[in-house]
Structures are given as C-alpha cells and as structure tokens.
Scaffold this motif. Sequence first.
Motif, PDB file in Angstrom:
ATOM      1  N   TYR A 124      -7.383  -1.115  13.200  1.00 17.47           N
ATOM      2  CA  TYR A 124      -7.001  -1.498  11.834  1.00 17.47           C
ATOM      3  C   TYR A 124      -6.168  -2.777  11.804  1.00 17.47           C
ATOM      4  N   PHE A 125      -6.034  -3.484  12.941  1.00 11.44           N
ATOM      5  CA  PHE A 125      -5.457  -4.840  12.972  1.00 11.44           C
ATOM      6  C   PHE A 125      -6.621  -5.828  12.915  1.00 11.44           C
ATOM      7  N   ASP A 126      -6.867  -6.424  11.757  1.00 11.24           N
ATOM      8  CA  ASP A 126      -8.037  -7.296  11.608  1.00 11.24           C
ATOM      9  C   ASP A 126      -7.697  -8.778  11.675  1.00 11.24           C
ATOM     10  N   TRP A 127      -6.453  -9.115  11.487  1.00  8.66           N
ATOM     11  CA  TRP A 127      -5.980 -10.495  11.658  1.00  8.66           C
ATOM     12  C   TRP A 127      -4.536 -10.388  12.132  1.00  8.66           C
ATOM     13  N   VAL A 128      -4.219 -11.106  13.206  1.00 11.87           N
ATOM     14  CA  VAL A 128      -2.866 -11.064  13.763  1.00 11.87           C
ATOM     15  C   VAL A 128      -2.397 -12.499  13.986  1.00 11.87           C
ATOM     16  N   GLY A 129      -1.237 -12.846  13.459  1.00 12.76           N
ATOM     17  CA  GLY A 129      -0.747 -14.207  13.652  1.00 12.76           C
ATOM     18  C   GLY A 129       0.766 -14.266  13.788  1.00 12.76           C
ATOM     19  N   PHE A 130       1.231 -15.359  14.388  1.00 10.13           N
ATOM     20  CA  PHE A 130       2.663 -15.645  14.465  1.00 10.13           C
ATOM     21  C   PHE A 130       2.959 -16.906  13.660  1.00 10.13           C
ATOM     22  N   TYR A 131       3.838 -16.773  12.697  1.00  9.98           N
ATOM     23  CA  TYR A 131       4.375 -17.913  11.946  1.00  9.98           C
ATOM     24  C   TYR A 131       5.801 -18.172  12.424  1.00  9.98           C
ATOM     25  N   VAL A 162       3.044  -3.486   3.397  1.00  9.81           N
ATOM     26  CA  VAL A 162       2.298  -3.498   2.141  1.00  9.81           C
ATOM     27  C   VAL A 162       1.066  -2.608   2.291  1.00  9.81           C
ATOM     28  N   PRO A 163       1.120  -1.380   1.755  1.00 11.23           N
ATOM     29  CA  PRO A 163      -0.029  -0.477   1.892  1.00 11.23           C
ATOM     30  C   PRO A 163      -1.238  -0.922   1.076  1.00 11.23           C
ATOM     31  N   ASP A 164      -0.961  -1.645  -0.044  1.00 11.61           N
ATOM     32  CA  ASP A 164      -2.040  -2.058  -0.944  1.00 11.61           C
ATOM     33  C   ASP A 164      -1.691  -3.446  -1.495  1.00 11.61           C
ATOM     34  N   VAL A 165      -2.372  -4.472  -1.002  1.00 11.35           N
ATOM     35  CA  VAL A 165      -2.012  -5.842  -1.400  1.00 11.35           C
ATOM     36  C   VAL A 165      -2.241  -6.088  -2.898  1.00 11.35           C
ATOM     37  N   LYS A 166      -3.152  -5.330  -3.516  1.00 15.23           N
ATOM     38  CA  LYS A 166      -3.441  -5.516  -4.946  1.00 15.23           C
ATOM     39  C   LYS A 166      -2.225  -5.192  -5.810  1.00 15.23           C
ATOM     40  N   ALA A 167      -1.316  -4.372  -5.278  1.00 13.17           N
ATOM     41  CA  ALA A 167      -0.129  -3.972  -6.036  1.00 13.17           C
ATOM     42  C   ALA A 167       0.996  -5.006  -5.954  1.00 13.17           C
ATOM     43  N   GLN A 168       0.790  -6.095  -5.183  1.00 13.10           N
ATOM     44  CA  GLN A 168       1.832  -7.117  -5.008  1.00 13.10           C
ATOM     45  C   GLN A 168       1.583  -8.296  -5.944  1.00 13.10           C
ATOM     46  N   ASN A 169       2.631  -8.773  -6.630  1.00 16.04           N
ATOM     47  CA  ASN A 169       2.408  -9.972  -7.452  1.00 16.04           C
ATOM     48  C   ASN A 169       2.762 -11.261  -6.715  1.00 16.04           C
ATOM     49  N   ASN A 170       3.621 -11.178  -5.683  1.00 11.36           N
ATOM     50  CA  ASN A 170       3.912 -12.365  -4.866  1.00 11.36           C
ATOM     51  C   ASN A 170       3.173 -12.210  -3.537  1.00 11.36           C
ATOM     52  N   TYR A 171       1.900 -12.529  -3.583  1.00 13.47           N
ATOM     53  CA  TYR A 171       1.010 -12.310  -2.449  1.00 13.47           C
ATOM     54  C   TYR A 171       0.046 -13.479  -2.346  1.00 13.47           C
ATOM     55  N   ILE A 172      -0.193 -13.962  -1.127  1.00 12.93           N
ATOM     56  CA  ILE A 172      -1.162 -15.046  -0.889  1.00 12.93           C
ATOM     57  C   ILE A 172      -2.387 -14.428  -0.225  1.00 12.93           C
ATOM     58  N   SER A 193      -4.959  -6.018   7.394  1.00 14.86           N
ATOM     59  CA  SER A 193      -5.885  -4.927   7.680  1.00 14.86           C
ATOM     60  C   SER A 193      -6.935  -4.815   6.587  1.00 14.86           C
ATOM     61  N   HIS A 194      -8.145  -4.477   6.995  1.00 19.35           N
ATOM     62  CA  HIS A 194      -9.231  -4.218   6.039  1.00 19.35           C
ATOM     63  C   HIS A 194      -9.243  -2.743   5.620  1.00 19.35           C
ATOM     64  N   THR A 195      -8.327  -1.973   6.188  1.00 20.81           N
ATOM     65  CA  THR A 195      -8.176  -0.551   5.865  1.00 20.81           C
ATOM     66  C   THR A 195      -7.015  -0.396   4.888  1.00 20.81           C
ATOM     67  N   GLU A 196      -7.161   0.464   3.903  1.00 18.02           N
ATOM     68  CA  GLU A 196      -6.062   0.678   2.965  1.00 18.02           C
ATOM     69  C   GLU A 196      -4.994   1.596   3.568  1.00 18.02           C
ATOM     70  N   ASP A 197      -3.740   1.216   3.394  1.00 14.50           N
ATOM     71  CA  ASP A 197      -2.573   2.002   3.823  1.00 14.50           C
ATOM     72  C   ASP A 197      -2.653   2.477   5.287  1.00 14.50           C
ATOM     73  N   PRO A 198      -2.833   1.549   6.246  1.00 14.42           N
ATOM     74  CA  PRO A 198      -3.035   1.960   7.636  1.00 14.42           C
ATOM     75  C   PRO A 198      -1.754   2.001   8.472  1.00 14.42           C
ATOM     76  N   GLU A 249       5.550   4.036  13.256  1.00 14.99           N
ATOM     77  CA  GLU A 249       5.326   3.708  14.678  1.00 14.99           C
ATOM     78  C   GLU A 249       4.823   2.279  14.835  1.00 14.99           C
ATOM     79  N   ASP A 250       3.967   1.825  13.901  1.00  8.71           N
ATOM     80  CA  ASP A 250       3.505   0.432  13.952  1.00  8.71           C
ATOM     81  C   ASP A 250       4.681  -0.528  13.803  1.00  8.71           C
ATOM     82  N   GLU A 251       5.578  -0.204  12.875  1.00  3.92           N
ATOM     83  CA  GLU A 251       6.769  -1.049  12.695  1.00  3.92           C
ATOM     84  C   GLU A 251       7.577  -1.133  13.978  1.00  3.92           C
TER      85      GLU A 251
END
Length: 137
Positions: free
Chosen positions: A24-31, A74-84, A112-117, A121-123
């Motif tokens: 369920y990690f579909d994109w991983v990056g370091f900023y 963020v379990p559901d990105v659609k619920a965020q208003n400050n989201y890119i 993630s392409h999976t909802e609420d994954p 433990e991931d944190e």
Amino acid sequence: QNESKDVATRLTEVCVVLETNIPYFDWVGFYFRNGNKEELKLKAFAGEPTDHEIIPFGRGICGQVAVSNKNFVVPDVKAQNNYIACSIHVKAEIVIPLFVNGENIGQIDIDSHTEDPFSHEDELFLEWINENVSKIL
Ligand code: SME
C-alpha cells in the motif's frame, strides 16, 4: 556535489525498498528544506514522477508538516482542503517529519492508492526510518 549525489542515490534506494515491499506504499519520496527558503524540494523518490518538486511551506500536506513538525496521517485525501494532488489514483497519504539535532529539515512522504491504509505501526516504522536516514545525510 559528489557527496550530495551519493546521499540522493542512497535515499532513492530507501524509497525503492519501501515502495517495492509494502503493497500500500505506491509513491515514496523525501523532501527537504530548500536552502534557507520557505519551501521544500524533492530529493529522492520511487513511483511515478511528480510535478510537485517544490512545495511552499504551508501548502498541501507536506507544506503543513514543514510548519507543524508533526506527523500527518491522511486516511482520505478527498476530505482535505489544503491538499496538492499528484495523481488521481492517490486515496491516502502519510507525511513524517525528519529531524536533525531537533530541527525539522525535511520529511518522508508516502502516497497510497488504498483508502485508509496507514496504522500507528506505520508511523512508528517511518519515524524509525527517518531517524536512520538522518544519520546518512
Ligand atoms: N500530496 C502532497 C504533495 C506531494 S505529492 O503527494 C508527491 C501534499 O499535499 O503536500
């Protein structure tokens, strides 16, 4: 210059290992903070290339973590208003700040392409990744 290339290469390897092995990690990056500018710059990633290589502090999930110094799950990105949005396939995101000597200098960002994954433990796992990454910078 060579040294920073080495760091980017090693960070890319970390991204690839995570993206490849955790379904369920579909994109991983370091900023990281871009010099002394109030913005983040993408240093390494695995997954589809993104248009968002520079993110101003405060903008999106990443920019908010640059300011808050706190994990952002963020379990559901659609619920965020400050989201890119980087890809229409992304359903969830997790961003964990990376500290060196107590200073928030960057972050790991996972889409993630999976909802609420993402679990607690991931944190903890990603905090551990960042602690180890902070030693190779
Ligand atoms: N979604 C992020 C932008 C970075 S992309 O996920 C790679 C955000 O809202 O900050």
